[in-house]
Design a protein around this motif. Structure first.
Motif, PDB file in Angstrom:
ATOM      1  N   GLY A 178       1.155  -1.173  -0.116  1.00  0.00           N
ATOM      2  CA  GLY A 178      -0.391  -0.366   0.032  1.00  0.00           C
ATOM      3  C   GLY A 178       0.885   1.170   0.159  1.00  0.00           C
ATOM      4  N   PRO A 179       0.040   2.660  -0.199  1.00  0.00           N
ATOM      5  CA  PRO A 179       0.760   3.896  -0.476  1.00  0.00           C
ATOM      6  C   PRO A 179       1.138   3.458   1.679  1.00  0.00           C
ATOM      7  CG  PRO A 179      -0.726   4.259  -0.899  1.00  0.00           C
ATOM      8  CD  PRO A 179      -1.427   2.941  -0.964  1.00  0.00           C
ATOM      9  N   LEU A 180       2.837   4.876   1.006  1.00  0.00           N
ATOM     10  CA  LEU A 180       3.445   4.528   2.791  1.00  0.00           C
ATOM     11  C   LEU A 180       3.007   6.068   2.919  1.00  0.00           C
ATOM     12  CD1 LEU A 180       5.289   3.766   4.383  1.00  0.00           C
ATOM     13  CD2 LEU A 180       6.361   5.870   3.584  1.00  0.00           C
ATOM     14  N   SER A 181       2.181   6.596   2.152  1.00  0.00           N
ATOM     15  CA  SER A 181       1.452   8.322   3.494  1.00  0.00           C
ATOM     16  C   SER A 181      -0.186   7.462   3.640  1.00  0.00           C
ATOM     17  CB  SER A 181       1.388   9.163   1.365  1.00  0.00           C
ATOM     18  OG  SER A 181       0.082   8.207   0.983  1.00  0.00           O
ATOM     19  N   ASP A 182      -0.654   6.787   3.537  1.00  0.00           N
ATOM     20  CA  ASP A 182      -1.736   5.955   3.969  1.00  0.00           C
ATOM     21  C   ASP A 182      -1.139   5.896   5.010  1.00  0.00           C
ATOM     22  OD1 ASP A 182      -3.793   6.736   1.876  1.00  0.00           O
ATOM     23  OD2 ASP A 182      -3.619   4.708   1.329  1.00  0.00           O
ATOM     24  N   MET A 183      -0.045   5.213   5.754  1.00  0.00           N
ATOM     25  CA  MET A 183       0.546   4.616   7.299  1.00  0.00           C
ATOM     26  C   MET A 183       1.209   5.833   7.792  1.00  0.00           C
ATOM     27  SD  MET A 183       2.081   1.569   5.000  1.00  0.00           S
ATOM     28  CE  MET A 183       1.449   0.776   3.766  1.00  0.00           C
TER      29      MET A 183
END
Length: 396
Positions: A178-183
């Protein structure tokens, strides 16, 4: 002056048409191509407040011409080198896919700990196949171009710009499918006139880590500035700038944190202009309490440039007044007893300069490793400050 091709147009970045084209290209997700070399080098467009800026793709700095402002020193001189192709893999689209050496899931009873992969002074599990929590923070700082400095930027880099740079960098990364920005959560600068909007955006961002019952649950990473540490009824609180609530850390984990990061804490407490950055995995309990699981610290100067000791701080102070760009090297997973470049001067003529600070504790093994590192990059001029020999040598 840089020249870019976007779509079927090639323009200088100083032209009025280029500014308009950049805003449209950002909306359409077009990639600018830097024409400093052949073949051209792909970049991406980031939005910083009301400005649109062109940024390097992950690990592409070395692909630019050394005379190009987007050029970046070879990553073999820092702790980034061993991670390339292992913990950090660039996919066909130019995004960095990351392998993480820490959990983003909480299962069962809590056992909070200072980041397990973080080095002690006596050794390290220098694992090149995964990013430790500290290495994750260093990579975000490096990819966000927050390791770079020139005197013209004085007064222009506050937490708002740091935050935007970190988030823009995270949009070019993926991890665990998944996108790191979501984490990743990075607190917004608090503005009283927008407190309701900030609270709403913060609640939406943290919704995924709010516990809703028993069993395993997701964690997030937070990168933020420490305001202070304070004692709680049990354990300690990490009071965070621009956040209305603290993060809790249990007493045992706090003692380990204070011992492992004794140098960073001592440096931070020694001078008011310095900032202490922390990265942590955290979740929010059923009661709404934010609790740290793993944590790592990094001290930065007033320009948000990381440093490890007073000697690096002095060097950064000397370089901060220069018009030419300097780039701070970071350690990532490497232990303190391994040499890395402290600062690189990529615009120095006739060749870039790599600046090394050799600590007083350096032994024969350290010196051999430093010699090998310098020999591997003959196109770069070394500058070496051996602390045991006295004051800082003359700057290039």
């Amino acid at each position: 002056m840089r020249i870019f091709t976007i779509g079927d147009q090639t323009l200088e970045e100083s032209s009025l048409e280029f500014r308009t084209l950049l805003a449209d290209a950002y909306k359409q997700r077009h990639r600018p191509m830097c024409m400093c070399k052949e073949p051209a080098v792909a970049m991406y467009i980031a939005r910083l407040e009301d400005q649109y800026l062109i940024k390097r793709m992950p690990l592409s700095g070395r692909d630019h011409d050394p005379a190009c402002p987007s050029y970046e020193p070879p990553y073999e001189l820092s702790g980034l080198g061993p991670l390339i192709g292992n913990a950090i893999q660039i996919d066909p689209s130019g995004r960095a896919d990351l392998k993480l050496d820490f959990s983003l899931t909480k299962r069962g009873a809590r056992s909070a700990a200072v980041e397990a992969a973080e080095p002690s002074e006596h050794g390290i599990r220098s694992e090149p196949r995964k990013l430790s929590l500290r290495a994750m923070l260093h990579y975000l700082w490096e990819a966000g171009e927050l390791t770079e400095w020139r005197s013209a930027w004085a007064g222009r880099r506050g937490w708002g710009r740091v935050r935007t740079s970190l988030i823009n960098a995270a949009t070019q990364m993926t991890a665990r499918g998944g996108p790191l920005s979501d984490m990743l959560f990075v607190p917004e600068v608090f503005h009283p006139e927008d407190k309701d909007g900030i609270a709403s955006r913060r609640a939406a961002a943290l919704k995924g880590v709010q516990a809703t019952g028993s069993g395993s649950r997701k964690l997030m990473m937070i990168v933020a500035e420490v305001k202070e540490f304070s004692a709680a009824r049990e354990g300690h609180k990490i009071v965070v700038r621009h956040m209305p609530f603290p993060l809790m850390i249990e007493d045992g984990a706090w003692r380990r944190l204070a011992a492992r990061y004794e140098a960073e804490l001592e440096l931070w407490r020694s001078s008011e202009p310095l900032h202490l950055i922390f990265i942590a995995t955290f979740g929010i309990s059923n009661a709404g309490i934010a609790t740290v699981e793993e944590v790592a610290l990094m001290v930065v100067n007033e320009h948000w440039l990381p440093f490890e000791d007073i000697h690096e701080l002095r060097l950064l102070e000397k370089l901060s007044h220069l018009k030419r760009k300097s780039v701070k090297g970071l350690r990532f997973n490497l232990p303190r007893n391994a040499p890395i470049v402290s600062v690189t001067l990529p615009e120095q003529k006739p060749a870039p300069v790599a600046m090394f600070i050799v600590p007083a504790s350096a032994g024969e093994q350290y010196e051999h490793a430093l010699t090998d590192m310098i020999s591997a990059r003959p196109e770069i001029t070394p500058w070496v400050w051996r602390v045991v020999h006295g004051d800082m040598p003359r700057l290039p």
